[in-house]
Design an enzyme around this catalytic site. Structure first.
Site, PDB file in Angstrom:
ATOM      1  N   LYS A 130     -16.011  23.588  10.534  1.00 24.44           N
ATOM      2  CA  LYS A 130     -14.858  23.408  10.280  1.00 24.44           C
ATOM      3  C   LYS A 130     -14.089  23.812   9.036  1.00 24.44           C
ATOM      4  O   LYS A 130     -13.322  24.356   9.058  1.00 24.44           O
ATOM      5  CB  LYS A 130     -14.600  21.879  10.391  1.00 24.44           C
ATOM      6  CG  LYS A 130     -13.360  21.046   9.965  1.00 24.44           C
ATOM      7  CD  LYS A 130     -13.517  19.575   9.777  1.00 24.44           C
ATOM      8  CE  LYS A 130     -14.426  19.469   8.609  1.00 24.44           C
ATOM      9  NZ  LYS A 130     -14.260  18.282   7.918  1.00 24.44           N
ATOM     10  N   THR A 131     -15.021  23.551   7.835  1.00 28.02           N
ATOM     11  CA  THR A 131     -14.709  23.922   6.540  1.00 28.02           C
ATOM     12  C   THR A 131     -14.593  25.504   6.419  1.00 28.02           C
ATOM     13  O   THR A 131     -13.968  26.184   5.977  1.00 28.02           O
ATOM     14  CB  THR A 131     -15.934  23.365   5.647  1.00 28.02           C
ATOM     15  OG1 THR A 131     -16.095  21.984   5.900  1.00 28.02           O
ATOM     16  CG2 THR A 131     -15.449  23.839   4.332  1.00 28.02           C
TER      17      THR A 131
ATOM     18  N   ASP B 251      -7.163  18.687   5.773  1.00 30.47           N
ATOM     19  CA  ASP B 251      -8.804  18.557   6.346  1.00 30.47           C
ATOM     20  C   ASP B 251      -8.823  16.673   6.875  1.00 30.47           C
ATOM     21  O   ASP B 251      -7.945  16.194   6.099  1.00 30.47           O
ATOM     22  CB  ASP B 251      -9.381  18.587   5.425  1.00 30.47           C
ATOM     23  CG  ASP B 251     -11.029  18.732   5.925  1.00 30.47           C
ATOM     24  OD1 ASP B 251     -11.145  18.962   7.178  1.00 30.47           O
ATOM     25  OD2 ASP B 251     -11.998  19.105   4.990  1.00 30.47           O
ATOM     26  N   GLU B 252      -9.437  16.701   7.717  1.00 33.75           N
ATOM     27  CA  GLU B 252      -9.994  15.246   8.225  1.00 33.75           C
ATOM     28  C   GLU B 252      -8.691  14.534   8.635  1.00 33.75           C
ATOM     29  O   GLU B 252      -8.416  13.084   7.906  1.00 33.75           O
ATOM     30  CB  GLU B 252     -10.545  14.461   7.103  1.00 33.75           C
ATOM     31  CG  GLU B 252     -12.047  15.244   6.413  1.00 33.75           C
ATOM     32  CD  GLU B 252     -13.038  15.002   7.195  1.00 33.75           C
ATOM     33  OE1 GLU B 252     -12.855  14.486   8.553  1.00 33.75           O
ATOM     34  OE2 GLU B 252     -14.294  15.186   6.769  1.00 33.75           O
TER      35      GLU B 252
ATOM     36  N   GLN C 276     -14.633  11.042  15.188  1.00 33.13           N
ATOM     37  CA  GLN C 276     -15.111  10.888  13.805  1.00 33.13           C
ATOM     38  C   GLN C 276     -14.278  10.329  12.975  1.00 33.13           C
ATOM     39  O   GLN C 276     -14.217  10.117  11.661  1.00 33.13           O
ATOM     40  CB  GLN C 276     -15.484  12.060  12.956  1.00 33.13           C
ATOM     41  CG  GLN C 276     -16.674  12.950  13.663  1.00 33.13           C
ATOM     42  CD  GLN C 276     -17.141  14.085  12.944  1.00 33.13           C
ATOM     43  OE1 GLN C 276     -17.898  13.619  12.048  1.00 33.13           O
ATOM     44  NE2 GLN C 276     -16.932  15.196  13.319  1.00 33.13           N
TER      45      GLN C 276
ATOM     46  N   ARG D 233     -25.525  13.896  12.454  1.00 30.99           N
ATOM     47  CA  ARG D 233     -26.052  14.329  11.246  1.00 30.99           C
ATOM     48  C   ARG D 233     -27.360  15.067  11.369  1.00 30.99           C
ATOM     49  O   ARG D 233     -27.777  15.775  10.576  1.00 30.99           O
ATOM     50  CB  ARG D 233     -26.198  12.995  10.349  1.00 30.99           C
ATOM     51  CG  ARG D 233     -24.782  12.488   9.972  1.00 30.99           C
ATOM     52  CD  ARG D 233     -23.975  13.029   9.481  1.00 30.99           C
ATOM     53  NE  ARG D 233     -22.755  13.309  10.510  1.00 30.99           N
ATOM     54  CZ  ARG D 233     -21.886  14.393  10.859  1.00 30.99           C
ATOM     55  NH1 ARG D 233     -21.585  14.843   9.533  1.00 30.99           N
ATOM     56  NH2 ARG D 233     -21.087  14.246  11.715  1.00 30.99           N
TER      57      ARG D 233
END
Length: 730
Positions: free
Chosen positions: A35-36, A219-220, A254, A610
Site C-alpha cells: 500500500k505505501t 492513507d488509512e 482493518q 502481521r
DNA sequence: GGGAAGCCTTTTTTT
DNA sequence: AAGGCTTCCC
C-alpha cells in the site's frame, strides 16, 4: 516497450493505481499488499509524468511515523526535496492551517495545544466550578462526550439537550469551550473542527487551498471520522470540482478504531460523494504464507457488509499455525518463552518475534517469563517522553511564558515547586477569574494588587508573577536550549526533582536534562509549519503534536511486545497472539454491546496478517484478571480458522517444567501434587461421556474422595469426584 | 504541605 | 493486583 522506471517491480494492480489518469480513486489495499509503495510511487508519478509541482500535492496520514516514512520514501525515489509538499497527519496539517490563518480562525497568535491529559484536567476544573456532583459525573466521560461531539463537527448549540444527561454534558462542553477560547487553548479534536470551520466559512481561504491542492491522497481512510471526511471533502471541492482529485487508500477489514469515532462507512460514502471513482483492489500479499492468509481470510469472512477482498500469495504454504491451550496465564507465558528460546537457538533474531495481546495488562506476566528466561524484550506503547510529569511541568512553564492566558499551564505550575500558594489562595484566584471572566494570571495579579489576597499569599503570588516576567525578559535573546535550561533551573523545577530521592527522581532529573538536549537538537525548519513561529512556539507545537517516539536502542536484539492495535502496519516473521479467549479477545465489553464483535474480528484479522512465516495462537483456560481468577474458553475466532491450518500443540509436560529449580512464580509444584493425589495433572485434557472435552484446572482431597475441577469446552467448569467421573485422558 | 489510609476503576490509542 | 485520586490528619 520499455517500462517506465516508476512502474517497474509493481504488479498489474499496483501499476494501474500508480499510473492512472488524474481522477478520483479508491485503493482497497489488503494487508501486506504494498500500500505505501503504491502511494509513494503515485506521488512520484504525479510529479514526474503529470508534471505537477510538489506544491499542489497533499498527503494525509494518521500518525507522524507514517507521514515521516512517506516523505522519506518519496524523497528517496525522486532524489529531490519535497518541502513544498504538504505531507502530514490530519492534526498536523490542521494545525498548520490554523497557524497560517489564526486571525480568520479567531485564535490568538500564540495559541497552544492541549493534549488529552491537559484536556481532562481542564474539564475537571470546569466541572468543579459548575458544582456538579462528582460521584455522578466523571470528567473522563465528559471528555469522551465533548470529543465525540467535536469529531462529529458539533458545537454545544447543535446539541438538543432533551435528555438530562445530554443537557449536563452540553453545559460542561459549553463552559469548557469558553474557558479554552479565553485561554487560547485548542485540544486535538478542536484542531480539526476549527480548521474545518475555517475552510467552511471563509471562501477566500477555502478557494485558495482548493486551487492549490490538485491532488489529495489519504492513507488509512477506514480510520477517518466524520470531521476528517468533511475536511477532505471541503478541501477538494466536495467532488464537484473538475480540477481536484482525491485518492483514498484503505482496508475496511482493518478498521479497528470505531470506538474512537472512525467510520468505516466513509469509504462507501466516498464513492457516492465523488464522481467516477475508480476502485482498485490490491489483493496480492507479499508478506505471509498461504496458510496464514487462508486462516485470516476465513476468519474475516464471518463479517458481513464487507467491500469484499481475498488475499492471496504466490509464496508457499509454510508451517501450520500452532495453537497452544495453556492451563493458566503463567503457563501460557512460559510456553511462549520456551518457543522463543528454541527459535533463537536456531539462529533466528529476537527482533523478528512479536508478542501481541488485546490489553496492556497482559504484558506483565509475559515480561516476567521473558525476564526469567533471560530473553531481552521491548514494550511498545508506554508513556511517551513529552507526556511525562516532569517534562509536562517544564513545558507548562514555557507555555505560560509564551501565553499568560494559558490557564491549564498556570494551574500546573503555580505551586510546583511549592511556593506557598495553597488550595485556599487558588480557590480565591479561580473565583475571581470566573467572576471577572478573565484568565487566572490576570485574576491573580489583580487580586494581589487589590489586597483581596493578603500578606503571605499576596506576596507569594506576586513573586510568581515576577518570576515569570523576569524569566521572559532575561531569556528573550537566548537560544532555545539555553532558554529552556534557564526556565527549568530558575523556576525551581530542577531543584525540586533533585531534592527527591530514589530511582524515579533520578530519571526525572535525567528527563529534564534530556528536554534541554531535545531543544538544542530541535530543527524548527525540519517542519515547514514552524517556519513562521518563534523557536519556542515551534518546539511547543512539536511537543504537543509529536509526543516523542520512544527510540530505545533499536540495535538491541529484543522481542517486541505490543497490543494488537499498535501492531497495525507492522510485520514480523514470528508472531504470537496471546490470550485468545472469549471475554478477553473478543473482549467482554464488545460482547455486551451489539455491533462491536465485528471490529474485534477485524482486530484478529490484523493480528494474524502481521505474521510472515509463522503464527502461534495461545489461550489460557484460567486467568487472573483484576485480581480475580476467571475461567475462559477458547475464542470463537479460533473455531473460525480452518482445522487443516491449525496444529494443536500438546500441553508441555508439567513434570519437566517443574524440575527447573528457582522458577519463582513459574514454579508450579501444584500439578505434580495433583497427579500424585488424583492421577490427573493440572492442565491435562480429558473427555467425559456427557460433558465432552475439557481441561483439568484444580483438585481437592486425595484418593477415592478426591475431586477435580474441569473446564469443559461446551458446558464450562464443573467439579467432579474422580472415582465416579469415568474420565478418559485425551 | 505532606504522608497515610481508604476508595475506585480497570480495552484498544493518536493526535 | 495495582495504581490513581481524595480525604483526613498532623
Amino acid at each position: 516497450m520499455t517500462q517506465h522506471p516508476l512502474l517497474e517491480q509493481l504488479n498489474d494492480k499496483q501499476r494501474a493505481a500508480v499510473s492512472a489518469p488524474e481522477r478520483h480513486m479508491l485503493v482497497l489495499a489488503g494487508a501486506g499488499s504494498g500500500k505505501t509503495r503504491v502511494l509513494v510511487h503515485r506521488i512520484a508519478w504525479l510529479m514526474q509524468e503529470v508534471q505537477l509541482s510538489p506544491y499542489s500535492i497533499m498527503a494525509v496520514t494518521f500518525t507522524n511515523k507514517a507521514a515521516a516514512e512517506m516523505r522519506g520514501r518519496v524523497e528517496e525515489l525522486m532524489g529531490s526535496s519535497t518541502r513544498a509538499m504538504w505531507i502530514g497527519t490530519f492534526h498536523g496539517l490542521a494545525h498548520r492551517l490554523l497557524r497560517a490563518h489564526y486571525l480568520d480562525a479567531k485564535l490568538p497568535q500564540n495559541f497552544q495545544i492541549l493534549d488529552s491529559d491537559d484536556q481532562q484536567r481542564m474539564i475537571k476544573r470546569i466541572m468543579r466550578s459548575l458544582n456538579l456532583d462528582e460521584k455522578r459525573w466523571s470528567p473522563k466521560q465528559a471528555m469522551w462526550f465533548i470529543n465525540a461531539k467535536k469529531d462529529e463537527g458539533l458545537r454545544p448549540h447543535h446539541i438538543d439537550g432533551y435528555d438530562f444527561n445530554e443537557r449536563t454534558y452540553k453545559e460542561i462542553y459549553d463552559a469548557y469551550q469558553v474557558a479554552c477560547d479565553r485561554a487560547g487553548l485548542v485540544d486535538f479534536a478542536e484542531l480539526l473542527l476549527r480548521a474545518h470551520e475555517l475552510l467552511r466559512d471563509n471562501s477566500i481561504v477555502r478557494e485558495h487551498y482548493q486551487r492549490r491542492f490538485r491532488h489529495i491522497l489519504v492513507d488509512e481512510f477506514q480510520d477517518t471520522n466524520a470531521i476528517q471526511y468533511a475536511w477532505v471533502k471541503l478541501l477538494s471541492g466536495g467532488g464537484e470540482s473538475t480540477d481536484n482529485f482525491v485518492t483514498i487508500v484503505g482496508d475496511d477489514d482493518q478498521s479497528i478504531y470505531g470506538w474512537r469515532g472512525a467510520k468505516i462507512e466513509n469509504i462507501h460514502q466516498f464513492t457516492r460523494d465523488f464522481p467516477n471513482v475508480e476502485t482498485i483492489r490490491l489483493e496480492q500479499n507479499y508478506r505471509s504464507t498461504n496458510t496464514i492468509l487462508s486462516a485470516a481470510n476465513s476468519v474475516i469472512a464471518n463479517n458481513s457488509d464487507r467491500l469484499g477482498k481475498e488475499l492471496w500469495t504466490e509464496g508457499g504454504d509454510g508451517e501450520p499455525i500452532d495453537l497452544y491451550a495453556a492451563y493458566n496465564e503463567m503457563d501460557e507465558a512460559r510456553y511462549i518463552a520456551g518457543q522463543i528460546e528454541s527459535w533463537h537457538e536456531q539462529g533466528n533474531a529476537l527482533t523478528d518475534v512479536a508478542l501481541l495481546y488485546r490489553s496492556n495488562a497482559q504484558s506483565r506476566v509475559l515480561e516476567e517469563a521473558l525476564l526469567h528466561a533471560r530473553i531481552p524484550y521491548r514494550i511498545y506503547g508506554g508513556l511517551r517522553f513529552f507526556d511525562r510529569q516532569e517534562v509536562k511541568d517544564a513545558l507548562s512553564y514555557l507555555r505560560l511564558l509564551v501565553n499568560r492566558n494559558d490557564d491549564a499551564a498556570f494551574e500546573r505550575v503555580i505551586n510546583t515547586p511549592t511556593r506557598g500558594i495553597g488550595a485556599r489562595t487558588l480557590d480565591i484566584v479561580r473565583d475571581g477569574a470566573r467572576q471577572r471572566s478573565i484568565p487566572l494570571w490576570d485574576a491573580a495579579k489583580q487580586l494581589a494588587n487589590e489586597k483581596v489576597l493578603t500578606g503571605r499569599a499576596a506576596n507569594a503570588v506576586l513573586a510568581f508573577i515576577d518570576l515569570m516576567d523576569t524569566l521572559e525578559d532575561d531569556t528573550a535573546d537566548f537560544s532555545l536550549g539555553r532558554q529552556v535550561d534557564t526556565v527549568i533551573k530558575n523556576s525551581g523545577l530542577m531543584a525540586m526533582y533533585q531534592a527527591e530521592k530514589g530511582e524515579k527522581a533520578e530519571t526525572r532529573v535525567e528527563n529534564l536534562k534530556e528536554l534541554v538536549n531535545a531543544c538544542d537538537n530541535f530543527d524548527q525548519f525540519d517542519n515547514a509549519v514552524n517556519e513562521e513561529l518563534t523557536p519556542l512556539n515551534a518546539f511547543l507545537a512539536h511537543a504537543a503534536l509529536e509526543s516523542g517516539e520512544e527510540q530505545a536502542d533499536e540495535h538491541q536484539d529484543a522481542v517486541q511486545l505490543m497490543t494488537l492495535h499498535s501492531a497495525k502496519g507492522l510485520e514480523f516473521p514470528l508472531v504470537f497472539m496471546c490470550g485468545v479467549e472469549e471475554g478477553l479477545f473478543p473482549s467482554q465489553q464488545s460482547l455486551d454491546e451489539s455491533g462491536r464483535l465485528a471490529e474485534e474480528r477485524r482486530l484478529c484479522y490484523v493480528g494474524m496478517t502481521r505474521a510472515m512465516q509463522k503464527l502461534v495462537i495461545t489461550y489460557a483456560e484460567q486467568r487472573r484478571i483484576y485480581g480475580k481468577e476467571m475461567l475462559h474458553r477458547a475464542s470463537r475466532f479460533i473455531a473460525e480458522i480452518p482445522p487443516e491450518n491449525l496444529h494443536h500443540v500438546r500441553m508441555v509436560s508439567r513434570s519437566q517444567a517443574d524440575t527447573t529449580p528457582a522458577m519463582g512464580r513459574f514454579h508450579s509444584g501444584a500439578s505434580h501434587e495433583a497427579f500424585a493425589e488424583t492421577g490427573y495433572q493440572l492442565g491435562q485434557r480429558v473427555r467425559h461421556t456427557k460433558f465432552g472435552e475439557g481441561t483439568v484446572l484444580n483438585y481437592e482431597g486425595s484418593g477415592a474422595q478426591s475431586r477435580i475441577q474441569i473446564n469443559f469446552d461446551d458446558v464450562g467448569s464443573k467439579w467432579l469426584v474422580v472415582a465416579y467421573a469415568r474420565l478418559d485422558r485425551c
